[in-house]
Scaffold this motif. Structure first.
Motif, PDB file in Angstrom:
ATOM      1  N   ASN A 165       0.803  -1.221   0.000  1.00  0.00           N
ATOM      2  CA  ASN A 165       0.000   0.000   0.000  1.00  0.00           C
ATOM      3  C   ASN A 165       0.834   1.267   0.000  1.00  0.00           C
ATOM      4  O   ASN A 165       0.303   2.365   0.155  1.00  0.00           O
ATOM      5  CB  ASN A 165      -0.918   0.023   1.228  1.00  0.00           C
ATOM      6  N   ALA A 166       2.143   1.130  -0.137  1.00  0.00           N
ATOM      7  CA  ALA A 166       3.030   2.273   0.056  1.00  0.00           C
ATOM      8  C   ALA A 166       3.009   3.227  -1.136  1.00  0.00           C
ATOM      9  O   ALA A 166       2.773   2.834  -2.278  1.00  0.00           O
ATOM     10  CB  ALA A 166       4.452   1.789   0.296  1.00  0.00           C
ATOM     11  N   GLN A 167       3.283   4.484  -0.820  1.00  0.00           N
ATOM     12  CA  GLN A 167       3.444   5.505  -1.857  1.00  0.00           C
ATOM     13  C   GLN A 167       4.627   6.381  -1.487  1.00  0.00           C
ATOM     14  O   GLN A 167       4.775   6.801  -0.343  1.00  0.00           O
ATOM     15  CB  GLN A 167       2.191   6.359  -1.994  1.00  0.00           C
ATOM     16  N   ILE A 168       5.488   6.640  -2.461  1.00  0.00           N
ATOM     17  CA  ILE A 168       6.636   7.521  -2.276  1.00  0.00           C
ATOM     18  C   ILE A 168       6.310   8.841  -2.958  1.00  0.00           C
ATOM     19  O   ILE A 168       5.915   8.867  -4.126  1.00  0.00           O
ATOM     20  CB  ILE A 168       7.913   6.924  -2.902  1.00  0.00           C
ATOM     21  N   THR A 169       6.471   9.943  -2.233  1.00  0.00           N
ATOM     22  CA  THR A 169       6.166  11.248  -2.815  1.00  0.00           C
ATOM     23  C   THR A 169       7.388  12.151  -2.731  1.00  0.00           C
ATOM     24  O   THR A 169       8.182  12.079  -1.791  1.00  0.00           O
ATOM     25  CB  THR A 169       4.993  11.928  -2.087  1.00  0.00           C
ATOM     26  N   LYS A 170       7.512  13.004  -3.738  1.00  0.00           N
ATOM     27  CA  LYS A 170       8.562  14.016  -3.752  1.00  0.00           C
ATOM     28  C   LYS A 170       8.066  15.159  -4.623  1.00  0.00           C
ATOM     29  O   LYS A 170       7.858  14.987  -5.824  1.00  0.00           O
ATOM     30  CB  LYS A 170       9.873  13.442  -4.301  1.00  0.00           C
ATOM     31  N   GLY A 171       7.859  16.326  -4.008  1.00  0.00           N
ATOM     32  CA  GLY A 171       7.233  17.418  -4.742  1.00  0.00           C
ATOM     33  C   GLY A 171       5.831  17.014  -5.144  1.00  0.00           C
ATOM     34  O   GLY A 171       5.042  16.543  -4.332  1.00  0.00           O
ATOM     35  N   TYR A 172       5.530  17.160  -6.434  1.00  0.00           N
ATOM     36  CA  TYR A 172       4.219  16.769  -6.939  1.00  0.00           C
ATOM     37  C   TYR A 172       4.255  15.405  -7.612  1.00  0.00           C
ATOM     38  O   TYR A 172       3.270  14.972  -8.198  1.00  0.00           O
ATOM     39  CB  TYR A 172       3.700  17.828  -7.930  1.00  0.00           C
ATOM     40  N   SER A 173       5.405  14.728  -7.526  1.00  0.00           N
ATOM     41  CA  SER A 173       5.538  13.415  -8.140  1.00  0.00           C
ATOM     42  C   SER A 173       5.318  12.327  -7.096  1.00  0.00           C
ATOM     43  O   SER A 173       5.593  12.507  -5.914  1.00  0.00           O
ATOM     44  CB  SER A 173       6.935  13.257  -8.756  1.00  0.00           C
ATOM     45  N   SER A 174       4.831  11.188  -7.537  1.00  0.00           N
ATOM     46  CA  SER A 174       4.638  10.058  -6.631  1.00  0.00           C
ATOM     47  C   SER A 174       4.852   8.766  -7.403  1.00  0.00           C
ATOM     48  O   SER A 174       4.766   8.730  -8.642  1.00  0.00           O
ATOM     49  CB  SER A 174       3.235  10.082  -6.013  1.00  0.00           C
ATOM     50  N   ALA A 175       5.159   7.703  -6.657  1.00  0.00           N
ATOM     51  CA  ALA A 175       5.352   6.386  -7.264  1.00  0.00           C
ATOM     52  C   ALA A 175       4.855   5.339  -6.291  1.00  0.00           C
ATOM     53  O   ALA A 175       4.907   5.527  -5.074  1.00  0.00           O
ATOM     54  CB  ALA A 175       6.825   6.155  -7.598  1.00  0.00           C
ATOM     55  N   ASN A 176       4.376   4.248  -6.833  1.00  0.00           N
ATOM     56  CA  ASN A 176       3.856   3.159  -6.011  1.00  0.00           C
ATOM     57  C   ASN A 176       4.726   1.919  -6.179  1.00  0.00           C
ATOM     58  O   ASN A 176       4.741   1.310  -7.242  1.00  0.00           O
ATOM     59  CB  ASN A 176       2.409   2.838  -6.389  1.00  0.00           C
ATOM     60  N   PHE A 177       5.479   1.609  -5.131  1.00  0.00           N
ATOM     61  CA  PHE A 177       6.262   0.388  -5.070  1.00  0.00           C
ATOM     62  C   PHE A 177       5.892  -0.341  -3.784  1.00  0.00           C
ATOM     63  O   PHE A 177       5.162   0.170  -2.942  1.00  0.00           O
ATOM     64  CB  PHE A 177       7.770   0.704  -5.039  1.00  0.00           C
ATOM     65  N   ASN A 178       6.409  -1.542  -3.623  1.00  0.00           N
ATOM     66  CA  ASN A 178       6.392  -2.160  -2.316  1.00  0.00           C
ATOM     67  C   ASN A 178       7.489  -1.476  -1.496  1.00  0.00           C
ATOM     68  O   ASN A 178       8.591  -1.235  -1.990  1.00  0.00           O
ATOM     69  CB  ASN A 178       6.684  -3.659  -2.429  1.00  0.00           C
ATOM     70  N   VAL A 179       7.170  -1.164  -0.236  1.00  0.00           N
ATOM     71  CA  VAL A 179       8.148  -0.483   0.623  1.00  0.00           C
ATOM     72  C   VAL A 179       8.186  -1.148   1.988  1.00  0.00           C
ATOM     73  O   VAL A 179       7.152  -1.346   2.623  1.00  0.00           O
ATOM     74  CB  VAL A 179       7.813   1.009   0.803  1.00  0.00           C
ATOM     75  N   PHE A 180       9.399  -1.478   2.418  1.00  0.00           N
ATOM     76  CA  PHE A 180       9.604  -1.995   3.771  1.00  0.00           C
ATOM     77  C   PHE A 180      10.440  -0.987   4.555  1.00  0.00           C
ATOM     78  O   PHE A 180      11.407  -0.423   4.025  1.00  0.00           O
ATOM     79  CB  PHE A 180      10.323  -3.349   3.768  1.00  0.00           C
ATOM     80  N   THR A 181      10.072  -0.789   5.834  1.00  0.00           N
ATOM     81  CA  THR A 181      10.773   0.165   6.682  1.00  0.00           C
ATOM     82  C   THR A 181      11.110  -0.465   8.023  1.00  0.00           C
ATOM     83  O   THR A 181      10.250  -1.091   8.646  1.00  0.00           O
ATOM     84  CB  THR A 181       9.901   1.410   6.941  1.00  0.00           C
ATOM     85  N   TYR A 182      12.352  -0.302   8.447  1.00  0.00           N
ATOM     86  CA  TYR A 182      12.725  -0.650   9.818  1.00  0.00           C
ATOM     87  C   TYR A 182      13.388   0.573  10.431  1.00  0.00           C
ATOM     88  O   TYR A 182      14.422   1.041   9.945  1.00  0.00           O
ATOM     89  CB  TYR A 182      13.671  -1.849   9.862  1.00  0.00           C
ATOM     90  N   LEU A 183      12.777   1.102  11.490  1.00  0.00           N
ATOM     91  CA  LEU A 183      13.213   2.375  12.054  1.00  0.00           C
ATOM     92  C   LEU A 183      14.141   2.153  13.247  1.00  0.00           C
ATOM     93  O   LEU A 183      13.695   1.952  14.369  1.00  0.00           O
ATOM     94  CB  LEU A 183      11.993   3.197  12.460  1.00  0.00           C
ATOM     95  N   LEU A 184      15.419   2.225  12.991  1.00  0.00           N
ATOM     96  CA  LEU A 184      16.390   2.021  14.050  1.00  0.00           C
ATOM     97  C   LEU A 184      16.386   3.146  15.065  1.00  0.00           C
ATOM     98  O   LEU A 184      16.781   2.957  16.213  1.00  0.00           O
ATOM     99  CB  LEU A 184      17.805   1.892  13.466  1.00  0.00           C
ATOM    100  N   GLU A 185      15.955   4.330  14.666  1.00  0.00           N
ATOM    101  CA  GLU A 185      16.083   5.486  15.547  1.00  0.00           C
ATOM    102  C   GLU A 185      15.315   5.320  16.852  1.00  0.00           C
ATOM    103  O   GLU A 185      15.612   5.974  17.848  1.00  0.00           O
ATOM    104  CB  GLU A 185      15.647   6.769  14.844  1.00  0.00           C
ATOM    105  N   SER A 186      14.316   4.431  16.862  1.00  0.00           N
ATOM    106  CA  SER A 186      13.582   4.209  18.105  1.00  0.00           C
ATOM    107  C   SER A 186      14.462   3.581  19.169  1.00  0.00           C
ATOM    108  O   SER A 186      14.165   3.632  20.362  1.00  0.00           O
ATOM    109  CB  SER A 186      12.366   3.321  17.845  1.00  0.00           C
ATOM    110  N   GLY A 187      15.598   2.968  18.745  1.00  0.00           N
ATOM    111  CA  GLY A 187      16.513   2.349  19.701  1.00  0.00           C
ATOM    112  C   GLY A 187      17.326   3.345  20.508  1.00  0.00           C
ATOM    113  O   GLY A 187      18.094   2.950  21.385  1.00  0.00           O
ATOM    114  N   LYS A 188      17.128   4.639  20.255  1.00  0.00           N
ATOM    115  CA  LYS A 188      17.905   5.649  20.971  1.00  0.00           C
ATOM    116  C   LYS A 188      17.507   5.762  22.445  1.00  0.00           C
ATOM    117  O   LYS A 188      18.212   6.393  23.238  1.00  0.00           O
ATOM    118  CB  LYS A 188      17.746   7.011  20.287  1.00  0.00           C
ATOM    119  N   VAL A 189      16.352   5.167  22.829  1.00  0.00           N
ATOM    120  CA  VAL A 189      15.920   5.274  24.225  1.00  0.00           C
ATOM    121  C   VAL A 189      16.739   4.381  25.151  1.00  0.00           C
ATOM    122  O   VAL A 189      16.749   4.580  26.357  1.00  0.00           O
ATOM    123  CB  VAL A 189      14.422   4.916  24.385  1.00  0.00           C
ATOM    124  N   TRP A 190      17.443   3.380  24.590  1.00  0.00           N
ATOM    125  CA  TRP A 190      18.204   2.461  25.420  1.00  0.00           C
ATOM    126  C   TRP A 190      19.571   3.052  25.765  1.00  0.00           C
ATOM    127  O   TRP A 190      20.012   4.031  25.161  1.00  0.00           O
ATOM    128  CB  TRP A 190      18.407   1.135  24.692  1.00  0.00           C
TER     129      TRP A 190
END
Length: 336
Positions: A165-190
């Motif tokens: 269901n992902a959409q990548i946007t930049k300016g007025y352009s967009s593209a639909n690919f499969n996108v996986f995200t792993y957010l390491l920044e949440s590990g900053k609490v440790w």
């Protein structure tokens, strides 16, 4: 004069309508983050170190299966008890040099173990109180953790995400690919740093590494010879937004039936367990890919620049037209 006023009004309408450009970034990405939540647990934040993390990701057409293994160390001489959680969905700032947002979609079939024992999960929704939120989200999967003094807990999590269901946007352009995200920044609490992070990505469903449109380049990913597997790592790091892992791959699957996927939970988790136990060779090969935030721009991408130039020069043009009309009016009157 009426034509001039009408033209100016039309211009304002265009500016108003076009100024609502989407925030650049990745939306409805399949993925998650790992964090603690409650203020009463905050004293434990810096006493527990995520010493090592190993993330195994299998990318399929339309979805991804993830296993995370975390070596959590109580560095204090106290017995600790607190709640840990995964956000079900939410928004993070992206790690690209542009201002980006990454919007996480829901996670499914979530399971967690502590020292190889199943842990009870409680899905919670929090109202507007004083919870410590690491980002804009009030839906969490929670569990209770207990640490003996100077002890080590091995935490294992499993989950499935819809990447279709992902959409990548930049300016007025967009593209639909499969996108996986792993957010390491949440590990900053440790307690910092994370001494070792290993990230293994395997493409399934007859997907090839060539089907990856873009992948974060700060993990040093290399390919395993004769396999559709990438291996990357980070050492001694305190995660920041630019450390997040973003993978764009394949095309959006039409008429995708995610419910059918979820029925194969046992088989999918068995497959990723096999991956997590696979010993990778040392002779890895070079792998390069694009920036996952980059997409092809179309003509509309230049619209903001055009509008900016119009705003700068339009007053001059209008003043010139107005002076012309006044001059013409005075000239005709004088001529009479």
């Amino acid at each position: 004069m009426k034509k001039i006023v009408s033209f100016f009004g039309l211009f304002l309408i265009i500016v108003f309508c076009c100024s609502n450009v989407s925030q650049p970034g990745i939306y409805n990405s399949g993925g998650t983050a790992f964090s603690m939540l409650f203020p009463e647990d905050s004293l434990a934040y810096k006493k527990v170190q995520m010493q090592e993390e190993s993330i195994y990701i299998q990318l399929y057409k339309g979805y991804a299966v993830v296993k995370g293994t975390y070596k959590m160390v109580n560095t204090s001489s106290e017995k600790l008890s607190f709640r840990m959680g995964y956000p079900i969905n939410g928004i993070y700032n992206g790690g690209d040099h542009h201002l980006n947002q990454v919007s996480l979609d829901s996670i499914y079939k979530f399971k967690v173990k502590s020292n190889h024992q199943n842990v009870e999960i409680l899905k919670s929704k929090f109202e507007d109180t004083n919870e410590v939120m690491t980002f804009n989200n009030d839906n969490w999967l929670l569990w209770k953790m207990n640490f003996l003094p100077k002890s080590i807990n091995i935490v294992e999590v499993y989950f499935i995400v819809n990447t279709n269901n992902a959409q990548i946007t930049k300016g007025y352009s967009s593209a639909n690919f499969n996108v996986f995200t792993y957010l390491l920044e949440s590990g900053k609490v440790w307690k910092q740093p994370i001494e070792s992070g290993n990230f293994i990505v395997e493409l399934k469903d007859d997907l090839k590494l060539e089907n990856i449109q873009g992948i974060s380049d700060h993990f040093g990913f290399k390919r395993v010879p004769n396999k559709e597997i990438l291996a990357g790592s980070k050492i001694n790091f305190s995660p920041k937004p630019e450390d997040n892992l973003i993978i764009t791959y394949s095309e959006t699957v039409e008429n995708f039936n995610f419910e059918t996927v979820l029925q194969n939970e046992v088989t999918l988790y068995h497959s990723i367990d096999i991956l997590s136990k696979t010993v990778l060779p040392f002779n890895l090969e070079k792998f390069t890919s694009n920036n996952p935030y980059e997409i092809k721009t179309d003509a509309l991408a230049y619209l903001p620049m055009i509008l900016t130039l119009a705003v700068i020069y339009l007053p001059v043009i209008l003043i010139g037209l107005l002076l012309f009309v006044i001059f013409r009016f005075v000239y005709k009157k004088y001529k009479r």
